[in-house]
Scaffold this motif. Sequence first.
Motif, PDB file in Angstrom:
ATOM      1  N   ILE A 191      -5.390 -13.819   3.446  1.00  0.00           N
ATOM      2  CA  ILE A 191      -4.131 -14.282   4.027  1.00  0.00           C
ATOM      3  C   ILE A 191      -4.327 -15.512   4.898  1.00  0.00           C
ATOM      4  CG2 ILE A 191      -2.301 -13.696   5.688  1.00  0.00           C
ATOM      5  CD1 ILE A 191      -2.549 -10.793   4.693  1.00  0.00           C
ATOM      6  N   VAL A 192      -5.370 -15.508   5.722  1.00  0.00           N
ATOM      7  CA  VAL A 192      -5.518 -16.578   6.724  1.00  0.00           C
ATOM      8  C   VAL A 192      -6.243 -17.803   6.181  1.00  0.00           C
ATOM      9  CG1 VAL A 192      -5.529 -14.886   8.585  1.00  0.00           C
ATOM     10  CG2 VAL A 192      -7.696 -15.740   7.710  1.00  0.00           C
ATOM     11  N   GLN A 193      -6.846 -17.712   5.006  1.00  0.00           N
ATOM     12  CA  GLN A 193      -7.572 -18.862   4.474  1.00  0.00           C
ATOM     13  C   GLN A 193      -7.131 -19.187   3.048  1.00  0.00           C
ATOM     14  OE1 GLN A 193     -11.788 -18.649   3.731  1.00  0.00           O
ATOM     15  NE2 GLN A 193     -12.107 -20.699   4.476  1.00  0.00           N
ATOM     16  N   LEU A 236     -11.047 -14.299  25.656  1.00  0.00           N
ATOM     17  CA  LEU A 236     -10.456 -14.920  24.473  1.00  0.00           C
ATOM     18  C   LEU A 236      -9.550 -16.097  24.817  1.00  0.00           C
ATOM     19  CD1 LEU A 236      -9.629 -11.751  22.332  1.00  0.00           C
ATOM     20  CD2 LEU A 236     -11.423 -13.449  21.906  1.00  0.00           C
ATOM     21  N   SER A 237      -9.096 -16.177  26.061  1.00  0.00           N
ATOM     22  CA  SER A 237      -8.237 -17.293  26.452  1.00  0.00           C
ATOM     23  C   SER A 237      -8.986 -18.623  26.402  1.00  0.00           C
ATOM     24  CB  SER A 237      -7.668 -17.070  27.857  1.00  0.00           C
ATOM     25  OG  SER A 237      -8.685 -17.179  28.848  1.00  0.00           O
ATOM     26  N   ASN A 238     -10.314 -18.549  26.380  1.00  0.00           N
ATOM     27  CA  ASN A 238     -11.139 -19.760  26.295  1.00  0.00           C
ATOM     28  C   ASN A 238     -11.477 -20.141  24.859  1.00  0.00           C
ATOM     29  OD1 ASN A 238     -11.363 -20.100  29.157  1.00  0.00           O
ATOM     30  ND2 ASN A 238     -12.830 -18.398  29.177  1.00  0.00           N
ATOM     31  N   HIS A 239     -10.898 -19.416  23.905  1.00  0.00           N
ATOM     32  CA  HIS A 239     -11.155 -19.674  22.491  1.00  0.00           C
ATOM     33  C   HIS A 239      -9.827 -19.900  21.768  1.00  0.00           C
ATOM     34  CE1 HIS A 239     -15.430 -18.484  22.699  1.00  0.00           C
ATOM     35  NE2 HIS A 239     -15.001 -17.602  23.598  1.00  0.00           N
ATOM     36  N   SER A 240      -9.842 -20.774  20.798  1.00  0.00           N
ATOM     37  CA  SER A 240      -8.654 -21.045  19.997  1.00  0.00           C
ATOM     38  C   SER A 240      -8.655 -20.105  18.791  1.00  0.00           C
ATOM     39  CB  SER A 240      -8.646 -22.507  19.537  1.00  0.00           C
ATOM     40  OG  SER A 240      -7.495 -22.784  18.764  1.00  0.00           O
ATOM     41  N   CYS A 296     -10.519 -21.901   9.860  1.00  0.00           N
ATOM     42  CA  CYS A 296      -9.228 -21.676  10.508  1.00  0.00           C
ATOM     43  C   CYS A 296      -9.356 -21.171  11.941  1.00  0.00           C
ATOM     44  CB  CYS A 296      -8.402 -20.684   9.690  1.00  0.00           C
ATOM     45  SG  CYS A 296      -9.149 -19.047   9.557  1.00  0.00           S
ATOM     46  N   GLY A 297     -10.567 -20.985  12.440  1.00  0.00           N
ATOM     47  CA  GLY A 297     -10.751 -20.405  13.763  1.00  0.00           C
ATOM     48  C   GLY A 297     -10.826 -18.889  13.651  1.00  0.00           C
ATOM     49  N   PRO A 298     -11.420 -18.209  14.634  1.00  0.00           N
ATOM     50  CA  PRO A 298     -11.595 -16.755  14.538  1.00  0.00           C
ATOM     51  C   PRO A 298     -10.275 -15.999  14.553  1.00  0.00           C
ATOM     52  CG  PRO A 298     -12.180 -17.541  16.729  1.00  0.00           C
ATOM     53  CD  PRO A 298     -11.967 -18.759  15.886  1.00  0.00           C
ATOM     54  N   MET A 310     -14.608 -20.122   4.792  1.00  0.00           N
ATOM     55  CA  MET A 310     -15.183 -19.069   5.634  1.00  0.00           C
ATOM     56  C   MET A 310     -14.149 -18.552   6.618  1.00  0.00           C
ATOM     57  SD  MET A 310     -18.311 -19.251   8.389  1.00  0.00           S
ATOM     58  CE  MET A 310     -17.262 -19.795   9.729  1.00  0.00           C
ATOM     59  N   VAL A 311     -14.108 -17.256   6.783  1.00  0.00           N
ATOM     60  CA  VAL A 311     -13.234 -16.636   7.780  1.00  0.00           C
ATOM     61  C   VAL A 311     -14.092 -15.768   8.693  1.00  0.00           C
ATOM     62  CG1 VAL A 311     -11.322 -15.046   8.177  1.00  0.00           C
ATOM     63  CG2 VAL A 311     -11.227 -16.652   6.262  1.00  0.00           C
ATOM     64  N   GLU A 312     -13.924 -15.955   9.989  1.00  0.00           N
ATOM     65  CA  GLU A 312     -14.652 -15.150  10.959  1.00  0.00           C
ATOM     66  C   GLU A 312     -13.678 -14.196  11.637  1.00  0.00           C
ATOM     67  OE1 GLU A 312     -18.063 -15.752  14.390  1.00  0.00           O
ATOM     68  OE2 GLU A 312     -16.588 -17.337  14.075  1.00  0.00           O
TER      69      GLU A 312
END
Length: 222
Positions: A146-148, A45-49, A155-157, A1-3
């Motif tokens: 690409i990201v998954q 967004l700084s509070n999210h990885s 993989c995180g958002p 899953m990719v968000e």
Amino acid sequence: MVELWVFRHPASIWNEEKICQGQHQNAPGLSPKGWIQAERIAKFLSNHSIHSIYTSPARRALDLADLVQRHQKRTVPLFLDSKLMEINMGGAEDLTEEEIAKIYPLSWKEWIEKRFDPTLPCFLGGEVPEIAAQRLVDAFRRIAIIVQPIPNYNCGPVVVVSHGAALSFAFALIKGKSIIQAKFLDNGSLSKIVLRHGHIRIEELNSIKHLGRTAHTPKIRI
């Protein structure tokens, strides 16, 4: 899953001046109001990885992407993707809304009233709305691939920065609706889409809670 966390860029100088931007190469970056919105987005967004950032190369989008990258607690890669650009508005670009209404009265009336034909360019020399919508959906799918590379790995958002009209049309396409029914998005708004096993769905649309405001139906600014 990719968000994908998809942002419409914050308010730009030409948004404030009611000048059509489209893909015009001289369109400037964010307005003072837009920079305030960008700071709030970057802080949120700084509070999210986040995994990575993909952005339209237009200055108003890149301003936000750069700021988000600098606010991250770790190094996050940033990629420019021309497929995320706004719909090309042809001869309407670099004109004020008043000038467009005088030069292209019928086309402008149809655009404002959402009665345009999505299979034809809205303005002379412009891009077909259906093609612009598919361009963005294809970009979303390509980013997900690409990201998954590993199936079932979260993989995180991924943060995506793009533009109002093109995103609105793409979201209508994803929902299986006519582009004419597209809901235009607020500057700085966040929409979340999920891609899994080739399927794509919208989980959240046009949220501006991170900006400290209540969502409303925005006016069209391109």
